[in-house]
Design a protein around this motif. Structure first.
Motif, PDB file in Angstrom:
ATOM      1  N   MET A  93       0.871  -1.295   0.049  1.00 14.09           N
ATOM      2  CA  MET A  93       0.007   0.081  -0.149  1.00 14.09           C
ATOM      3  C   MET A  93       0.758   1.265  -0.046  1.00 14.09           C
ATOM      4  N   ILE A  94       0.405   2.265  -0.948  1.00 16.55           N
ATOM      5  CA  ILE A  94       1.275   3.510  -0.729  1.00 16.55           C
ATOM      6  C   ILE A  94       0.196   4.330  -0.319  1.00 16.55           C
ATOM      7  N   PRO A  95       0.705   5.517   0.469  1.00 14.91           N
ATOM      8  CA  PRO A  95      -0.210   6.490   1.088  1.00 14.91           C
ATOM      9  C   PRO A  95      -0.673   7.377  -0.136  1.00 14.91           C
ATOM     10  N   ALA A  96      -1.833   7.903  -0.193  1.00 13.59           N
ATOM     11  CA  ALA A  96      -2.459   8.560  -1.212  1.00 13.59           C
ATOM     12  C   ALA A  96      -1.682   9.914  -1.230  1.00 13.59           C
ATOM     13  N   ASP A  97      -1.035  10.422  -0.106  1.00 11.44           N
ATOM     14  CA  ASP A  97      -0.332  11.590  -0.041  1.00 11.44           C
ATOM     15  C   ASP A  97       0.864  11.446  -0.866  1.00 11.44           C
ATOM     16  N   ILE A  98       1.515  10.218  -1.017  1.00 11.28           N
ATOM     17  CA  ILE A  98       2.821  10.393  -1.851  1.00 11.28           C
ATOM     18  C   ILE A  98       2.266  10.173  -3.407  1.00 11.28           C
ATOM     19  N   VAL A  99       1.180   9.771  -3.769  1.00 10.47           N
ATOM     20  CA  VAL A  99       0.892   9.763  -5.031  1.00 10.47           C
ATOM     21  C   VAL A  99       0.536  11.255  -5.353  1.00 10.47           C
ATOM     22  N   TYR A 100      -0.104  12.088  -4.618  1.00 12.03           N
ATOM     23  CA  TYR A 100      -0.533  13.492  -4.725  1.00 12.03           C
ATOM     24  C   TYR A 100       0.527  14.326  -4.852  1.00 12.03           C
ATOM     25  N   ASP A 101       1.545  14.031  -4.125  1.00 12.48           N
ATOM     26  CA  ASP A 101       2.897  14.912  -4.481  1.00 12.48           C
ATOM     27  C   ASP A 101       3.579  14.700  -5.681  1.00 12.48           C
ATOM     28  N   PHE A 102       3.517  13.321  -6.038  1.00 14.84           N
ATOM     29  CA  PHE A 102       4.316  12.804  -7.158  1.00 14.84           C
ATOM     30  C   PHE A 102       3.572  13.496  -8.497  1.00 14.84           C
ATOM     31  N   ILE A 103       2.189  13.601  -8.366  1.00  9.50           N
ATOM     32  CA  ILE A 103       1.434  14.122  -9.430  1.00  9.50           C
ATOM     33  C   ILE A 103       1.652  15.837  -9.610  1.00  9.50           C
ATOM     34  N   ASP A 104       1.602  16.309  -8.264  1.00  2.00           N
ATOM     35  CA  ASP A 104       2.157  17.557  -8.171  1.00  2.00           C
ATOM     36  C   ASP A 104       3.294  18.171  -8.809  1.00  2.00           C
ATOM     37  N   GLU A 105       4.265  17.348  -8.465  1.00  2.00           N
ATOM     38  CA  GLU A 105       5.788  17.571  -8.948  1.00  2.00           C
ATOM     39  C   GLU A 105       5.868  17.219 -10.378  1.00  2.00           C
ATOM     40  N   MET A 106       5.200  16.345 -10.899  1.00  2.00           N
ATOM     41  CA  MET A 106       5.357  16.100 -12.347  1.00  2.00           C
ATOM     42  C   MET A 106       4.736  17.191 -13.158  1.00  2.00           C
ATOM     43  N   SER A 107       3.576  17.722 -12.519  1.00  6.66           N
ATOM     44  CA  SER A 107       2.849  18.935 -13.220  1.00  6.66           C
ATOM     45  C   SER A 107       3.669  20.066 -13.364  1.00  6.66           C
ATOM     46  N   ASP A 108       4.552  20.365 -12.148  1.00  5.75           N
ATOM     47  CA  ASP A 108       5.394  21.467 -12.178  1.00  5.75           C
ATOM     48  C   ASP A 108       6.586  21.086 -12.960  1.00  5.75           C
ATOM     49  N   ARG A 109       7.104  19.963 -13.336  1.00  2.13           N
ATOM     50  CA  ARG A 109       8.169  19.669 -14.054  1.00  2.13           C
ATOM     51  C   ARG A 109       7.907  19.710 -15.457  1.00  2.13           C
ATOM     52  N   VAL A 110       6.645  19.363 -15.768  1.00  2.00           N
ATOM     53  CA  VAL A 110       6.117  19.827 -17.117  1.00  2.00           C
ATOM     54  C   VAL A 110       6.151  21.035 -17.831  1.00  2.00           C
ATOM     55  N   ASP A 111       5.743  22.018 -16.898  1.00  2.00           N
ATOM     56  CA  ASP A 111       5.787  23.666 -16.859  1.00  2.00           C
ATOM     57  C   ASP A 111       7.189  23.937 -16.889  1.00  2.00           C
ATOM     58  N   ARG A 112       7.944  23.539 -16.165  1.00  2.00           N
ATOM     59  CA  ARG A 112       9.506  23.825 -16.417  1.00  2.00           C
ATOM     60  C   ARG A 112      10.081  23.318 -17.831  1.00  2.00           C
TER      61      ARG A 112
END
Length: 228
Positions: A93-112
């Motif tokens: 099991m992976i905490p949902a917060d980790i998945v949330y942070d990953f999605i947020d980080e990837m969105s920021d990286r796409v913008d960069r």
């Protein structure tokens, strides 16, 4: 006695075996890998320390070692002392917060990454159109467009860093973390992205270059002579 010791587990990344940090002066890659595997074997027999790799990491490592002409005998040692185990992708099991942070980080990286691309386009726009058109060689091929190629090459490097550096960017990385979480094991890697996410997963980790020394210290503390 070894059987009375608490069991320690480590999951090993490809970067552990490839890094220059595990080599001594004048060591070849093969010398360093053989010595590392000998130390892992001693730790397994004497201290109940087990080392694992996911199959995806094993295949990646085997490909890299064969490309570097490592002797086949090394692979026998690898398969003997490093356990190949698939991670339980359905059970861990992976905490949902980790998945949330990953999605947020990837969105920021796409913008960069988009900003890097936009900057490169603006630089190309400033080039002399005649230089961009280029000329032709005797065989009809276009001449090398030095300025444009420089900008594109620089863009690729910056784009790759913006999207991939310090982030999980492969199934192998993810398998490593899932297996470590499943086994409650320490992660051994030189990859900064894996180290960052090991923190997120709440996992212990050891830098690859420090792992041989860590095993040496364990063996020394237990009064075991390390001949590696």
């Amino acid at each position: 006695m070894p059987g009375e010791l608490p069991r320690q587990r480590f999951v090993l990344d490809t970067s552990l075996f490839i890094t220059e940090e595990i080599r001594r002066d004048d060591d070849s890659l093969e010398d360093a890998v053989v010595r590392l595997l000998e130390r892992i074997a001693t730790a397994r027999l004497e201290l109940n320390i087990s080392c694992y790799v996911p199959p995806s990491i094993h295949d990646e490592l085997a490909t890299m070692l064969r490309e570097r002409d490592v002797d086949e005998a090394v692979f026998s040692r690898l398969d003997t002392w490093v356990v190949r185990k698939s991670p339980d992708r359905y059970g861990v099991m992976i905490p949902a917060d980790i998945v949330y942070d990953f999605i947020d980080e990837m969105s920021d990286r796409v913008d960069r990454g988009l900003r890097v691309s936009e900057k490169a386009i603006r630089e190309v726009e400033q080039l002399d159109p005649e230089a961009l058109a280029g000329g032709s060689t005797d065989d009809g091929r276009e001449e090398y467009m030095t300025d444009a190629d420089r900008i594109l090459s620089d863009m690729r490097d910056k784009y790759r860093r913006a999207l991939r550096q310090g982030v999980l960017d492969s199934r192998e990385d993810f398998d490593l973390l899932i297996l470590a979480r499943e086994l409650d094991a320490g992660v051994v890697t030189e990859d900064r992205g894996i180290i960052s996410w090991a923190d997120e997963f709440g996992l212990r980790y050891v830098r690859g270059g420090q792992f041989p020394t860590l095993l040496e210290e364990y063996l020394r503390a237990a009064g075991v002579e390390d001949g590696a």
